[in-house]
Write a protein that holds these residues in place. Structure first.
Motif, PDB file in Angstrom:
ATOM      1  N   GLU A 143       0.834  -1.209   0.000  1.00 35.29           N
ATOM      2  CA  GLU A 143       0.000   0.000   0.000  1.00 35.29           C
ATOM      3  C   GLU A 143       0.863   1.251   0.000  1.00 35.29           C
ATOM      4  OE1 GLU A 143      -3.187   2.573  -0.147  1.00 35.29           O
ATOM      5  OE2 GLU A 143      -2.979   0.467  -0.704  1.00 35.29           O
ATOM      6  N   ARG A 144       1.963   1.230   0.743  1.00 35.23           N
ATOM      7  CA  ARG A 144       2.881   2.372   0.752  1.00 35.23           C
ATOM      8  C   ARG A 144       3.457   2.591  -0.644  1.00 35.23           C
ATOM      9  NH1 ARG A 144       7.200   1.393   4.702  1.00 35.23           N
ATOM     10  NH2 ARG A 144       5.460   1.466   6.141  1.00 35.23           N
ATOM     11  N   TYR A 145       3.854   1.494  -1.309  1.00 38.07           N
ATOM     12  CA  TYR A 145       4.349   1.606  -2.685  1.00 38.07           C
ATOM     13  C   TYR A 145       3.292   2.264  -3.574  1.00 38.07           C
ATOM     14  CZ  TYR A 145       4.487   0.262  -7.539  1.00 38.07           C
ATOM     15  OH  TYR A 145       4.394   0.302  -8.901  1.00 38.07           O
ATOM     16  N   ARG A 146       2.047   1.774  -3.481  1.00 38.28           N
ATOM     17  CA  ARG A 146       0.977   2.300  -4.327  1.00 38.28           C
ATOM     18  C   ARG A 146       0.770   3.787  -4.083  1.00 38.28           C
ATOM     19  NH1 ARG A 146      -3.760   4.009  -4.537  1.00 38.28           N
ATOM     20  NH2 ARG A 146      -4.135   3.809  -2.317  1.00 38.28           N
ATOM     21  N   GLU A 147       0.672   4.177  -2.831  1.00 32.48           N
ATOM     22  CA  GLU A 147       0.442   5.585  -2.494  1.00 32.48           C
ATOM     23  C   GLU A 147       1.603   6.466  -2.945  1.00 32.48           C
ATOM     24  OE1 GLU A 147      -0.249   5.697   1.717  1.00 32.48           O
ATOM     25  OE2 GLU A 147      -2.223   4.753   1.547  1.00 32.48           O
ATOM     26  N   GLN A 148       2.833   6.039  -2.678  1.00 39.47           N
ATOM     27  CA  GLN A 148       4.000   6.843  -3.062  1.00 39.47           C
ATOM     28  C   GLN A 148       4.155   6.916  -4.573  1.00 39.47           C
ATOM     29  OE1 GLN A 148       7.304   5.229  -0.837  1.00 39.47           O
ATOM     30  NE2 GLN A 148       6.651   6.207   1.063  1.00 39.47           N
ATOM     31  N   SER A 149       3.844   5.832  -5.264  1.00 38.04           N
ATOM     32  CA  SER A 149       3.930   5.835  -6.729  1.00 38.04           C
ATOM     33  C   SER A 149       2.909   6.788  -7.331  1.00 38.04           C
ATOM     34  CB  SER A 149       3.706   4.423  -7.274  1.00 38.04           C
ATOM     35  OG  SER A 149       4.726   3.562  -6.837  1.00 38.04           O
ATOM     36  N   VAL A 150       1.694   6.759  -6.808  1.00 40.57           N
ATOM     37  CA  VAL A 150       0.647   7.663  -7.295  1.00 40.57           C
ATOM     38  C   VAL A 150       1.073   9.110  -7.082  1.00 40.57           C
ATOM     39  CG1 VAL A 150      -1.693   8.505  -6.786  1.00 40.57           C
ATOM     40  CG2 VAL A 150      -1.289   6.057  -7.125  1.00 40.57           C
ATOM     41  N   GLN A 151       1.552   9.418  -5.890  1.00 45.85           N
ATOM     42  CA  GLN A 151       1.954  10.800  -5.590  1.00 45.85           C
ATOM     43  C   GLN A 151       3.137  11.240  -6.449  1.00 45.85           C
ATOM     44  OE1 GLN A 151       0.027  12.840  -3.895  1.00 45.85           O
ATOM     45  NE2 GLN A 151      -1.304  11.057  -3.671  1.00 45.85           N
ATOM     46  N   ALA A 152       4.119  10.359  -6.619  1.00 45.24           N
ATOM     47  CA  ALA A 152       5.287  10.704  -7.433  1.00 45.24           C
ATOM     48  C   ALA A 152       4.891  10.901  -8.893  1.00 45.24           C
ATOM     49  CB  ALA A 152       6.355   9.614  -7.315  1.00 45.24           C
ATOM     50  N   PHE A 153       4.029  10.028  -9.405  1.00 47.48           N
ATOM     51  CA  PHE A 153       3.596  10.173 -10.791  1.00 47.48           C
ATOM     52  C   PHE A 153       2.814  11.467 -10.982  1.00 47.48           C
ATOM     53  CE2 PHE A 153       0.522   9.789 -14.189  1.00 47.48           C
ATOM     54  CZ  PHE A 153       1.357   9.515 -15.254  1.00 47.48           C
ATOM     55  N   LEU A 154       1.873  11.760 -10.075  1.00 47.44           N
ATOM     56  CA  LEU A 154       1.091  12.999 -10.203  1.00 47.44           C
ATOM     57  C   LEU A 154       1.984  14.224 -10.136  1.00 47.44           C
ATOM     58  CD1 LEU A 154      -2.172  12.308  -8.189  1.00 47.44           C
ATOM     59  CD2 LEU A 154      -1.951  12.767 -10.639  1.00 47.44           C
ATOM     60  N   LYS A 155       2.961  14.215  -9.246  1.00 47.36           N
ATOM     61  CA  LYS A 155       3.881  15.353  -9.148  1.00 47.36           C
ATOM     62  C   LYS A 155       4.647  15.531 -10.455  1.00 47.36           C
ATOM     63  CE  LYS A 155       7.737  17.212  -6.563  1.00 47.36           C
ATOM     64  NZ  LYS A 155       8.993  16.877  -5.986  1.00 47.36           N
ATOM     65  N   ALA A 156       5.176  14.435 -10.980  1.00 45.14           N
ATOM     66  CA  ALA A 156       5.934  14.506 -12.236  1.00 45.14           C
ATOM     67  C   ALA A 156       5.031  14.920 -13.395  1.00 45.14           C
ATOM     68  CB  ALA A 156       6.594  13.162 -12.528  1.00 45.14           C
ATOM     69  N   TYR A 157       3.811  14.393 -13.424  1.00 43.33           N
ATOM     70  CA  TYR A 157       2.886  14.777 -14.500  1.00 43.33           C
ATOM     71  C   TYR A 157       2.576  16.275 -14.436  1.00 43.33           C
ATOM     72  CZ  TYR A 157      -1.130  15.542 -17.363  1.00 43.33           C
ATOM     73  OH  TYR A 157      -1.968  16.077 -18.307  1.00 43.33           O
ATOM     74  N   ARG A 158       2.289  16.748 -13.250  1.00 44.19           N
ATOM     75  CA  ARG A 158       1.958  18.175 -13.106  1.00 44.19           C
ATOM     76  C   ARG A 158       3.120  19.064 -13.538  1.00 44.19           C
ATOM     77  NH1 ARG A 158      -0.939  16.569  -7.661  1.00 44.19           N
ATOM     78  NH2 ARG A 158      -3.076  16.411  -8.426  1.00 44.19           N
ATOM     79  N   GLU A 159       4.332  18.662 -13.209  1.00 45.16           N
ATOM     80  CA  GLU A 159       5.500  19.426 -13.646  1.00 45.16           C
ATOM     81  C   GLU A 159       5.640  19.386 -15.162  1.00 45.16           C
ATOM     82  OE1 GLU A 159       8.983  18.035 -11.570  1.00 45.16           O
ATOM     83  OE2 GLU A 159       8.139  18.531  -9.611  1.00 45.16           O
ATOM     84  N   ALA A 160       5.513  18.204 -15.751  1.00 42.87           N
ATOM     85  CA  ALA A 160       5.676  18.057 -17.197  1.00 42.87           C
ATOM     86  C   ALA A 160       4.559  18.747 -17.975  1.00 42.87           C
ATOM     87  CB  ALA A 160       5.724  16.573 -17.571  1.00 42.87           C
ATOM     88  N   ALA A 161       3.363  18.770 -17.398  1.00 42.19           N
ATOM     89  CA  ALA A 161       2.207  19.338 -18.093  1.00 42.19           C
ATOM     90  C   ALA A 161       1.901  20.770 -17.662  1.00 42.19           C
ATOM     91  CB  ALA A 161       0.987  18.448 -17.846  1.00 42.19           C
ATOM     92  N   SER A 162       2.822  21.400 -16.988  1.00 48.64           N
ATOM     93  CA  SER A 162       2.549  22.747 -16.473  1.00 48.64           C
ATOM     94  C   SER A 162       2.259  23.754 -17.586  1.00 48.64           C
ATOM     95  CB  SER A 162       3.709  23.238 -15.603  1.00 48.64           C
ATOM     96  OG  SER A 162       4.888  23.357 -16.380  1.00 48.64           O
ATOM     97  N   GLY A 163       2.682  23.471 -18.792  1.00 49.18           N
ATOM     98  CA  GLY A 163       2.418  24.378 -19.914  1.00 49.18           C
ATOM     99  C   GLY A 163       1.054  24.180 -20.552  1.00 49.18           C
ATOM    100  N   LEU A 164       0.346  23.114 -20.154  1.00 54.26           N
ATOM    101  CA  LEU A 164      -1.010  22.892 -20.685  1.00 54.26           C
ATOM    102  C   LEU A 164      -1.967  23.806 -19.946  1.00 54.26           C
ATOM    103  CD1 LEU A 164      -1.080  18.994 -20.868  1.00 54.26           C
ATOM    104  CD2 LEU A 164      -0.585  20.610 -22.700  1.00 54.26           C
TER     105      LEU A 164
END
Length: 172
Positions: free
Chosen positions: A94-115
């Protein structure tokens, strides 16, 4: 669901994969490649070519972290099977799942900040994530029921978790 859909108004629309998950991502040193481009094979090509919110694919990847965690738990044959060991594995999974979701969302938001979404509601992004994650979980339930019934518990549990906040915030 209608309320969520209304809150998604203003999202940009692009061509999306439509069935993106971790099994279609190849990670190489310093790079990431998508290895499948057909999208959701049950839909006609005309539907797959329609533009959607990029959160449709974001949600698909987020949902696949549930499967990655479940796969890890199910692949531990020959390991200690005591109750304490099983509980420890469940916590780590569960910790893996939660941390992976948060890390992916953070990276997505950074990469998509120009949208530039023009959300009509302040909670547009959260509504998009909820709406498309629920849609994906429902698709997974139908898929697993037809092809892999032993995995049906994964999307069912995911759908329950995704709907809890909606039930708590239901004002009607």
């Amino acid at each position: 669901m209608q309320r969520l859909a209304q809150h998604v108004d203003g999202a940009i629309r692009i061509r999306v994969h439509g069935d993106l998950h971790l099994g279609q991502v190849l990670v190489l040193p310093g790079d990431v490649c998508f290895i499948d481009f057909e999208g959701e094979p049950a839909r006609p090509l005309e539907q797959r070519r329609q533009r959607h919110s990029p959160y449709k694919d974001v949600s698909g990847l987020l949902r696949s972290f549930d499967y990655a965690a479940a796969t890890a738990l199910r692949s531990l044959h020959g390991t200690e099977q005591s109750e304490a060991a099983q509980q420890a594995r469940a916590v780590i999974s569960e910790r893996y799942r939660e941390q992976s979701v948060q890390a992916f969302l953070k990276a997505y938001r950074e990469a998509a900040s120009g949208l530039h979404h023009v959300w009509q509601q302040d909670d547009g992004e959260q509504a998009a994530l909820a709406l498309f994650s629920i849609e994906k979980a429902a698709y997974e339930i139908a898929y697993e029921a037809s092809y892999r019934p032993e995995w049906l518990d994964v999307p069912l549990a995911g759908l329950v978790e995704l709907c809890k906040p909606l039930m708590e915030n239901d004002d009607g």
